[in-house]
Design an enzyme around this catalytic site. Structure first.
Site, PDB file in Angstrom:
ATOM      1  N   ASN A 152       0.791  -1.235   0.000  1.00 18.68           N
ATOM      2  CA  ASN A 152       0.000   0.000   0.000  1.00 18.68           C
ATOM      3  C   ASN A 152       0.823   1.285   0.000  1.00 18.68           C
ATOM      4  O   ASN A 152       0.371   2.297  -0.520  1.00 18.68           O
ATOM      5  CB  ASN A 152      -1.021  -0.009   1.146  1.00 18.68           C
ATOM      6  CG  ASN A 152      -0.384  -0.116   2.503  1.00 18.68           C
ATOM      7  OD1 ASN A 152       0.733  -0.591   2.640  1.00 18.68           O
ATOM      8  ND2 ASN A 152      -1.091   0.343   3.511  1.00 18.68           N
ATOM      9  N   GLU A 248       4.920  -4.405  11.986  1.00 18.00           N
ATOM     10  CA  GLU A 248       3.988  -3.284  11.811  1.00 18.00           C
ATOM     11  C   GLU A 248       2.769  -3.846  11.093  1.00 18.00           C
ATOM     12  O   GLU A 248       2.808  -4.074   9.881  1.00 18.00           O
ATOM     13  CB  GLU A 248       4.650  -2.172  10.971  1.00 18.00           C
ATOM     14  CG  GLU A 248       5.892  -1.564  11.598  1.00 18.00           C
ATOM     15  CD  GLU A 248       5.581  -0.628  12.756  1.00 18.00           C
ATOM     16  OE1 GLU A 248       4.412  -0.226  12.918  1.00 18.00           O
ATOM     17  OE2 GLU A 248       6.513  -0.302  13.509  1.00 18.00           O
ATOM     18  N   CYS A 282      -3.046   1.382   6.627  1.00 15.73           N
ATOM     19  CA  CYS A 282      -3.189   0.593   7.854  1.00 15.73           C
ATOM     20  C   CYS A 282      -3.908   1.381   8.946  1.00 15.73           C
ATOM     21  O   CYS A 282      -4.428   0.793   9.886  1.00 15.73           O
ATOM     22  CB  CYS A 282      -1.831   0.120   8.331  1.00 15.73           C
ATOM     23  SG  CYS A 282      -0.617   1.427   8.323  1.00 15.73           S
TER      24      CYS A 282
HETATM   25  P1  NAP Z   1       0.565  -9.162   3.420  1.00 11.09           P
HETATM   26  O1  NAP Z   1      -0.298  -9.977   2.549  1.00 11.09           O
HETATM   27  O2  NAP Z   1       0.748  -9.574   4.824  1.00 11.09           O
HETATM   28  O3  NAP Z   1       1.978  -9.066   2.676  1.00 11.09           O
HETATM   29  C1  NAP Z   1       3.033  -8.285   3.208  1.00 11.09           C
HETATM   30  C2  NAP Z   1       4.344  -8.850   2.724  1.00 11.09           C
HETATM   31  O4  NAP Z   1       4.547 -10.144   3.287  1.00 11.09           O
HETATM   32  C3  NAP Z   1       4.408  -9.044   1.211  1.00 11.09           C
HETATM   33  O5  NAP Z   1       5.703  -8.721   0.758  1.00 11.09           O
HETATM   34  C4  NAP Z   1       4.131 -10.533   1.071  1.00 11.09           C
HETATM   35  O6  NAP Z   1       4.616 -11.091  -0.117  1.00 11.09           O
HETATM   36  C5  NAP Z   1       4.896 -11.050   2.269  1.00 11.09           C
HETATM   37  N1  NAP Z   1       4.551 -12.418   2.660  1.00 11.09           N
HETATM   38  C6  NAP Z   1       3.447 -13.137   2.358  1.00 11.09           C
HETATM   39  N2  NAP Z   1       3.527 -14.362   2.930  1.00 11.09           N
HETATM   40  C7  NAP Z   1       4.703 -14.416   3.597  1.00 11.09           C
HETATM   41  C8  NAP Z   1       5.361 -15.405   4.385  1.00 11.09           C
HETATM   42  N3  NAP Z   1       4.824 -16.600   4.615  1.00 11.09           N
HETATM   43  N4  NAP Z   1       6.569 -15.104   4.929  1.00 11.09           N
HETATM   44  C9  NAP Z   1       7.132 -13.902   4.730  1.00 11.09           C
HETATM   45  N5  NAP Z   1       6.563 -12.925   3.981  1.00 11.09           N
HETATM   46  C10 NAP Z   1       5.361 -13.181   3.424  1.00 11.09           C
HETATM   47  O7  NAP Z   1       0.060  -7.642   3.468  1.00 11.09           O
HETATM   48  P2  NAP Z   1      -0.397  -6.706   2.265  1.00 11.09           P
HETATM   49  O8  NAP Z   1      -1.713  -7.189   1.756  1.00 11.09           O
HETATM   50  O9  NAP Z   1       0.709  -6.494   1.299  1.00 11.09           O
HETATM   51  O10 NAP Z   1      -0.580  -5.330   3.045  1.00 11.09           O
HETATM   52  C11 NAP Z   1      -1.724  -5.040   3.762  1.00 11.09           C
HETATM   53  C12 NAP Z   1      -1.515  -5.223   5.243  1.00 11.09           C
HETATM   54  O11 NAP Z   1      -0.397  -4.471   5.675  1.00 11.09           O
HETATM   55  C13 NAP Z   1      -2.686  -4.685   6.046  1.00 11.09           C
HETATM   56  O12 NAP Z   1      -2.991  -5.584   7.081  1.00 11.09           O
HETATM   57  C14 NAP Z   1      -2.161  -3.375   6.608  1.00 11.09           C
HETATM   58  O13 NAP Z   1      -2.782  -2.950   7.766  1.00 11.09           O
HETATM   59  C15 NAP Z   1      -0.740  -3.719   6.832  1.00 11.09           C
HETATM   60  N6  NAP Z   1       0.062  -2.491   6.920  1.00 11.09           N
HETATM   61  C16 NAP Z   1       0.559  -2.105   8.142  1.00 11.09           C
HETATM   62  C17 NAP Z   1       1.290  -0.925   8.244  1.00 11.09           C
HETATM   63  C18 NAP Z   1       1.883  -0.474   9.541  1.00 11.09           C
HETATM   64  O14 NAP Z   1       2.806   0.332   9.519  1.00 11.09           O
HETATM   65  N7  NAP Z   1       1.409  -0.952  10.691  1.00 11.09           N
HETATM   66  C19 NAP Z   1       1.512  -0.148   7.112  1.00 11.09           C
HETATM   67  C20 NAP Z   1       0.981  -0.577   5.903  1.00 11.09           C
HETATM   68  C21 NAP Z   1       0.269  -1.760   5.813  1.00 11.09           C
HETATM   69  P3  NAP Z   1       3.608 -11.340  -1.368  1.00 11.09           P
HETATM   70  O15 NAP Z   1       3.109 -10.014  -1.767  1.00 11.09           O
HETATM   71  O16 NAP Z   1       4.494 -11.990  -2.357  1.00 11.09           O
HETATM   72  O17 NAP Z   1       2.521 -12.248  -0.859  1.00 11.09           O
END
Ligand code: NAP
Length: 473
Positions: A152, A248, A282
Site C-alpha cells: 500500500n 507493523e 493501515c
Molecule cells: P501481506 O499480505 O501480509 O503481505 C506483506 C508482505 O509479506 C508481502 O511482501 C508478502 O509477499 C509477504 N509475505 C506473504 N507471505 C509471507 C510469508 N509466509 N513469509 C514472509 N513474507 C510473506 O500484506 P499486504 O496485503 O501487502 O498489506 C496489507 C496489510 O499491511 C494490512 O494488514 C495493513 O494494515 C498492513 N500495513 C501495516 C502498516 C503499519 O505500519 N502498521 C503499514 C501498511 C500496511 P507477497 O506479496 O508476495 O505475498
C-alpha cells in the site's frame, strides 16, 4: 515492455520466472518482473553478508551522506517514482507524489539520525562494586536485515526500513510485495547512484508464500522488519527464533467525534482519512463513533463530502479515489458490506463495485460483530455508530483486537486527554484522524497491530545492538 531483473550484490539477476505487473484499475500491463526462488534468496543473503563489514566500517558521516544524496535524487526523479507507485499500487497519482515527498523526508530523517547514533555513559560506581570503573555502551549494527514490505505504500514503507538500516550500518535483503515490486527495484538503482556499496541493498521480488519462510528462517539474517497483515506477521514471529523482529501490522482505526467537536473540520479530515488510497492504509478511519446529539449533522456532512470525491484512473491527475489492489480484494469488501447490511446496518452511500474499484461506502448503525467493524476492512468503507457517554465511546474503541492509532475531535481538553490516556493504542491523535502520520514520529501498535516502533530514530534503536564496554582504571 521493460523487464526488471532482481538486484543481488549490485548486479542484475534474471531468473527462469517472471510476472507481468499490471495497473489494478484496468489490468493494463506496466512491466515484466523477474521472480526470486530459493537460490536467489540464498544469493541475496550471502551478498548482504559480504557487504556487512563494509557498511559497518563506514563512518556515520559516510552513511549519512549516502542517505542525504538519495533524498535529493529521489526528488529529482519524483515524477518517475510517483508514476511507478501509482501504476503498481493503483494509488491516485496525486497521493503517489505525496508518497515520494514523504519518502525523501524518511531518507533525510535517517540521514540525520546516522549522525546522532550514540550510546550512553553507564554510572558504574553507583554500585559499591563498580568503584573505580568507567562504563559506556556503543550501538553496533546487527548485520543482515530482511525487510518485507506491503503493497500500500511501496516506496515510503520500504524506505522506513532501508533508510534506518543503512544509517545504522546494516545491510538489507528487501522482499517487496508481489503486487508492487517496481518502486523497490528503482530504489536499488537510486541507491547505487549515491555510492551505496554493492550488496548493501539487495531486492528480491517473489512470492512471499514460497520464499518468505526461507528468508525468515535463514541463519544469515539477524533481524526481520515486517510491515503487512497480522496473519503473516504472526507466522513470521513463530518462525524467527531468536532473531530481532519488528512487526507493523493492521488496524481497524477508530475516531471519536465528541459533541464539542468542530464538525466541519472533523469531516474535512475524516473523509480523506477514510477513503484515501481506497481505504488501503493501515490507519484508515474505519470505525467512527459520534456523540448522539451531533450524529445527524455529522452524517449529513460526511455523506456530502464523500459524494464529492472524484473516482477514476490512478494516473489521472483529478482522481481522488481509484481501485483496490485486486478485483478479489474489491469483491471481499463488497461481500463484507453485504454482510453488514444483512445484519442490520444501513448503507447510506456507495459500495458499488466495478472490477477492482468500489465506490466509497458509508454504513451507519453497524452491528459491532460484523466484519466491517470487527476486522480490518482495508477498503473504502467507513462505519458510523453513535454513543451516549465518552466512557461508552472509549470502551467501543478498545473493543478491538487491534491498537495502532485512534483519535478524537473535541474542543474539550479534559475529554481529549481522558480519551488519550484510556485508549489502548500506539498513537492517539487529538483533533486529527488516526490516519495521520509524519515520518519522524514513533509509529507502531499494541495488541494485534504489532510490536516495535518505526520512524528512523526508533527503527535505528531496533536495528542496533547496545554493547557494554567497561574500563577498570
Ligand atoms: P501481506 O499480505 O501480509 O503481505 C506483506 C508482505 O509479506 C508481502 O511482501 C508478502 O509477499 C509477504 N509475505 C506473504 N507471505 C509471507 C510469508 N509466509 N513469509 C514472509 N513474507 C510473506 O500484506 P499486504 O496485503 O501487502 O498489506 C496489507 C496489510 O499491511 C494490512 O494488514 C495493513 O494494515 C498492513 N500495513 C501495516 C502498516 C503499519 O505500519 N502498521 C503499514 C501498511 C500496511 P507477497 O506479496 O508476495 O505475498
Amino acid at each position: 515492455m521493460i523487464e526488471y531483473p532482481l538486484v543481488i550484490g549490485g548486479s542484475p539477476v534474471r531468473t527462469a520466472h517472471s510476472a507481468t505487473l499490471r495497473i489494478p484499475f484496468d489490468d493494463s500491463p506496466v512491466a515484466e518482473i523477474f521472480q526470486a526462488g530459493p537460490d536467489e534468496v540464498n544469493a541475496a543473503i550471502v551478498a548482504a553478508q559480504r557487504a556487512a563489514p563494509i557498511m559497518r566500517a563506514m563512518t556515520r558521516d559516510q552513511r549519512s551522506t549516502i542517505l542525504r544524496q538519495a533524498a535529493a535524487r529521489l526528488l529529482e526523479r519524483k515524477e518517475e517514482f510517483a508514476r511507478a507507485v501509482s501504476s503498481e499500487s493503483g494509488k491516485p497519482l496525486r497521493e503517489a507524489r505525496l508518497e515520494v515527498d514523504r519518502g525523501a523526508n524518511t531518507l533525510l530523517f535517517s540521514s540525520e539520525e546516522a549522525h546522532r547514533l550514540v550510546g550512553e555513559v553507564v554510572p558504574m560506581d553507583a554500585s559499591p562494586a563498580g568503584a573505580g570503573r568507567w562504563g559506556m555502551t556503543i550501538r553496533q549494527p546487527l548485520g543482515v536485515i530482511a525487510a518485507i514490505t506491503p503493497f500500500n505504500f511501496p516506496l515510503n514503507l520500504s524506505l522506513h526500513k532501508i533508510g534506518p538500516a543503512i544509517a545504522a550500518g546494516n545491510t538489507v535483503v528487501h522482499k517487496p510485495a508481489s503486487a508492487t515490486p517496481l518502486s523497490a527495484l528503482l530504489l536499488a538503482d537510486l541507491f547505487a547512484s549515491c555510492g551505496l556499496p554493492p550488496g548493501a541493498l539487495n531486492v528480491i521480488p517473489g512470492p512471499g508464500g514460497a520464499i518468505g519462510d526461507l528468508l525468515v528462517e535463514h541463519p544469515g539474517v539477524a533481524m526481520i522488519t515486517f510491515t503487512g497483515s497480522a496473519d503473516v506477521g504472526l507466522r513470521i514471529r513463530a518462525r524467527a527464533g531468536l532473531k530481532r523482529v519488528t512487526l507493523e501490522l493492521g488496524n481497524n482505526s477508530a475516531l471519536i467525534i465528541d459533541d464539542e467537536a468542530r464538525l466541519e473540520e472533523a469531516v474535512a479530515r475524516a473523509v480523506p482519512g477514510s477513503f484515501a488510497h481506497s481505504g488501503q492504509v493501515c490507519i484508515s478511519v474505519q470505525r467512527i463513533l459520534v456523540a448522539r446529539s451531533v450524529r445527524e449533522e455529522f452524517v449529513d456532512r460526511f455523506l456530502a463530502a464523500t459524494g464529492a470525491l472524484h473516482i477514476g484512473h490512478p494516473l489521472d491527475d483529478a482522481t481522488e479515489v481509484s481501485s483496490l489492489i485486486t478485483e478479489k480484494e474489491a469483491a471481499r469488501v463488497e461481500s463484507w458490506i453485504g454482510e453488514a447490511v444483512r445484519a442490520g446496518a444501513r448503507l447510506a452511500t456507495g459500495g458499488a463495485r466495478r472490477h477492482a474499484t468500489v465506490t466509497p461506502a458509508v454504513l451507519t448503525d453497524v452491528p459491532p460483530q460484523t466484519s466491517v467493524w470487527a476486522k480490518e476492512a482495508f477498503g473504502p468503507v467507513a462505519g458510523i455508530n453513535s454513543y451516549q457517554s465518552l466512557d461508552e465511546a472509549i470502551a467501543a474503541v478498545n473493543a478491538s483486537d487491534y491498537g495502532l492509532q485512534a483519535g478524537i475531535f473535541t474542543a474539550n481538553i479534559e475529554k481529549a486527554f481522558r480519551a488519550a490516556e484510556q485508549v489502548h493504542v500506539g498513537g492517539f491523535l487529538i483533533n486529527d484522524v488516526p490516519q495521520f502520520r509524519v515520518d519522524q514520529m514513533p509509529y507502531g501498535g499494541v495488541k494485534l497491530s504489532g510490536t516495535g516502533r518505526e520512524g528512523p530514530r526508533y527503527a535505528i534503536e531496533e536495528m542496533t545492538e547496545p554493547k557494554l564496554i567497561t574500563w577498570r582504571g
